[in-house]
Design an enzyme around this catalytic site. Structure first.
Site, PDB file in Angstrom:
ATOM      1  N   GLU A 104     100.629 -25.999  34.001  1.00 16.12           N
ATOM      2  CA  GLU A 104      99.567 -26.896  34.059  1.00 16.12           C
ATOM      3  C   GLU A 104      99.453 -27.325  32.577  1.00 16.12           C
ATOM      4  O   GLU A 104      98.945 -28.431  32.183  1.00 16.12           O
ATOM      5  CB  GLU A 104      98.317 -26.345  34.485  1.00 16.12           C
ATOM      6  CG  GLU A 104      98.499 -26.351  36.246  1.00 16.12           C
ATOM      7  CD  GLU A 104      99.096 -25.142  36.887  1.00 16.12           C
ATOM      8  OE1 GLU A 104      99.032 -25.088  38.049  1.00 16.12           O
ATOM      9  OE2 GLU A 104      99.265 -24.304  35.935  1.00 16.12           O
ATOM     10  N   ASP A 125      92.831 -20.726  52.103  1.00 18.36           N
ATOM     11  CA  ASP A 125      93.450 -20.086  51.113  1.00 18.36           C
ATOM     12  C   ASP A 125      92.523 -19.067  50.261  1.00 18.36           C
ATOM     13  O   ASP A 125      92.878 -18.586  49.275  1.00 18.36           O
ATOM     14  CB  ASP A 125      93.807 -21.414  49.983  1.00 18.36           C
ATOM     15  CG  ASP A 125      95.204 -21.943  50.406  1.00 18.36           C
ATOM     16  OD1 ASP A 125      95.858 -21.550  51.359  1.00 18.36           O
ATOM     17  OD2 ASP A 125      95.449 -23.097  49.755  1.00 18.36           O
ATOM     18  N   ARG A 142      90.867 -31.747  50.430  1.00 17.01           N
ATOM     19  CA  ARG A 142      92.002 -31.428  51.233  1.00 17.01           C
ATOM     20  C   ARG A 142      91.581 -32.109  52.648  1.00 17.01           C
ATOM     21  O   ARG A 142      92.581 -32.547  53.295  1.00 17.01           O
ATOM     22  CB  ARG A 142      92.423 -29.866  51.240  1.00 17.01           C
ATOM     23  CG  ARG A 142      93.245 -29.483  52.230  1.00 17.01           C
ATOM     24  CD  ARG A 142      93.588 -28.100  52.285  1.00 17.01           C
ATOM     25  NE  ARG A 142      94.501 -27.804  53.260  1.00 17.01           N
ATOM     26  CZ  ARG A 142      94.430 -27.459  54.378  1.00 17.01           C
ATOM     27  NH1 ARG A 142      93.143 -27.546  54.885  1.00 17.01           N
ATOM     28  NH2 ARG A 142      95.372 -26.984  54.952  1.00 17.01           N
TER      29      ARG A 142
END
Length: 336
Positions: free
Chosen positions: A84, A142, A193
């Site tokens: 990143e 997650d 999401r």
């Protein structure tokens, strides 16, 4: 074509291609809506080049049919790899070249890895677009390592960075409009999401309110509000549900959508006072993230329904319930 772009001769045809979402689109995650926006405008926006930190399918940032930037250097989809910091730095170099508007994508939690180049983009007034998805505990199983808590507050603290957290698909379109028209600094678009319902704009204010950063989405039915509910992103739908329940109980509530603090702060004082009247001190901010900074808008008499711990691993609906992001809890807090 490149010389024309470097000279600032950028066609505005892309803006005509921006999509409008309707009921037939159903519930749609704002990350998916963003992908549809990107592909709708890609042909008319040759200046737009970018990719992700190895998360293109998850962040919905592939421009279909535009090829991949490999050794032949012809495509417009970049594969940055899982790095990143380097992605942000490469974007800065591209933006400094002129004519190109680079975009880079990753999960919001990983914005931490690229903080230095984001800060430098703000410092150098570079036009770059960051697409940060999986924006809250709403990403689900997650777990806490991937669930952002303090990242929104951190990004909002960077000078000259415009942070936008849209509440539905049409606001996502408007977020891209802002990002591609702001040539004096970077923009971070914060996306979900999980799927979100499309806000009924026949009953609520139009999505173009995003351009002002904060706006009255739905007002009290009979005059001046007694309480103001402020929210961003997925929590705006929650605020609308609470508004309906409060109305049934005879409580006059106003829902203020605050997708971008930076854009709101740029508005005239008269407009800001119209949206947030000083004499309405009963205010509740709702955001599934750190409450840091919200008290500027809620005041000492207001409250913030936020998260001051790390997340947990569970389905997103379970997490929102356990962390108090329910209509019932919002109604209780607003009533109190």
């Amino acid at each position: 074509e490149l010389h024309a772009l470097i000279d600032g001769k950028r066609s505005g045809e892309w803006e005509k291609a921006l999509p409008v979402f309707t009921e037939k689109d159903g519930n749609i995650a704002t990350r998916s809506a963003s992908g549809r926006v990107l592909n709708a405008i890609s042909s008319a926006a040759p200046f737009l080049i970018g990719g992700s930190a190895d998360l293109a399918p998850s962040t919905n940032t592939i421009m279909k049919g535009m090829g991949h930037f490999l050794s032949d250097r012809t495509g417009r989809n970049l594969h940055f790899g899982v790095r990143e910091h380097a992605m942000g730095s490469v974007m800065n170099g591209m933006a400094l070249t002129g004519g190109i508007v680079p975009y880079g994508a990753t999960f919001l939690i990983f914005s931490d890895y690229m903080k230095p180049p984001i800060r430098l983009a703000g410092l150098m007034h570079l036009q770059a677009v960051y697409v940060f998805t999986h924006d809250s505990i709403g990403l689900g199983e997650d777990g806490p390592t991937h669930q952002p808590i303090e990242q929104l507050a951190a990004l909002r603290s960077i000078p000259n960075l415009t942070v936008i957290r849209p509440s539905d698909a049409n606001e996502t379109t408007e977020a891209w409009r802002v990002a591609l028209k702001k040539e004096t600094g970077p923009t971070a678009i914060i996306l979900t999401r999980q799927t979100l319902p499309l806000i009924d704009r026949t009953k609520c204010a139009p999505a173009s309110g995003v351009l002002k950063g904060g706006y009255t989405l739905l007002d009290a039915e009979n005059g001046k509000p007694e309480v103001i509910l402020l929210a961003t992103g997925s929590e705006v739908t929650l605020a609308l549900g609470a508004h309906a329940e409060l109305s049934k109980r005879g409580v006059k509530a106003r829902v203020v959508n605050m997708p971008s603090w930076e854009l709101f702060e740029a508005q005239p004082a008269a407009y800001k006072n119209e949206v947030l009247p000083r004499d309405v001190t009963a205010r509740l901010a709702i955001e599934a993230a750190s409450p840091l900074g919200w008290h500027k808008y809620t005041g000492l008499d207001g409250e913030v329904l936020g998260i001051d711990t790390f997340g947990a691993s569970a389905p997103h609906k379970t997490l929102f319930e356990k962390y108090g992001f329910t209509v019932e809890n919002v109604v209780a807090r607003a009533s109190a």
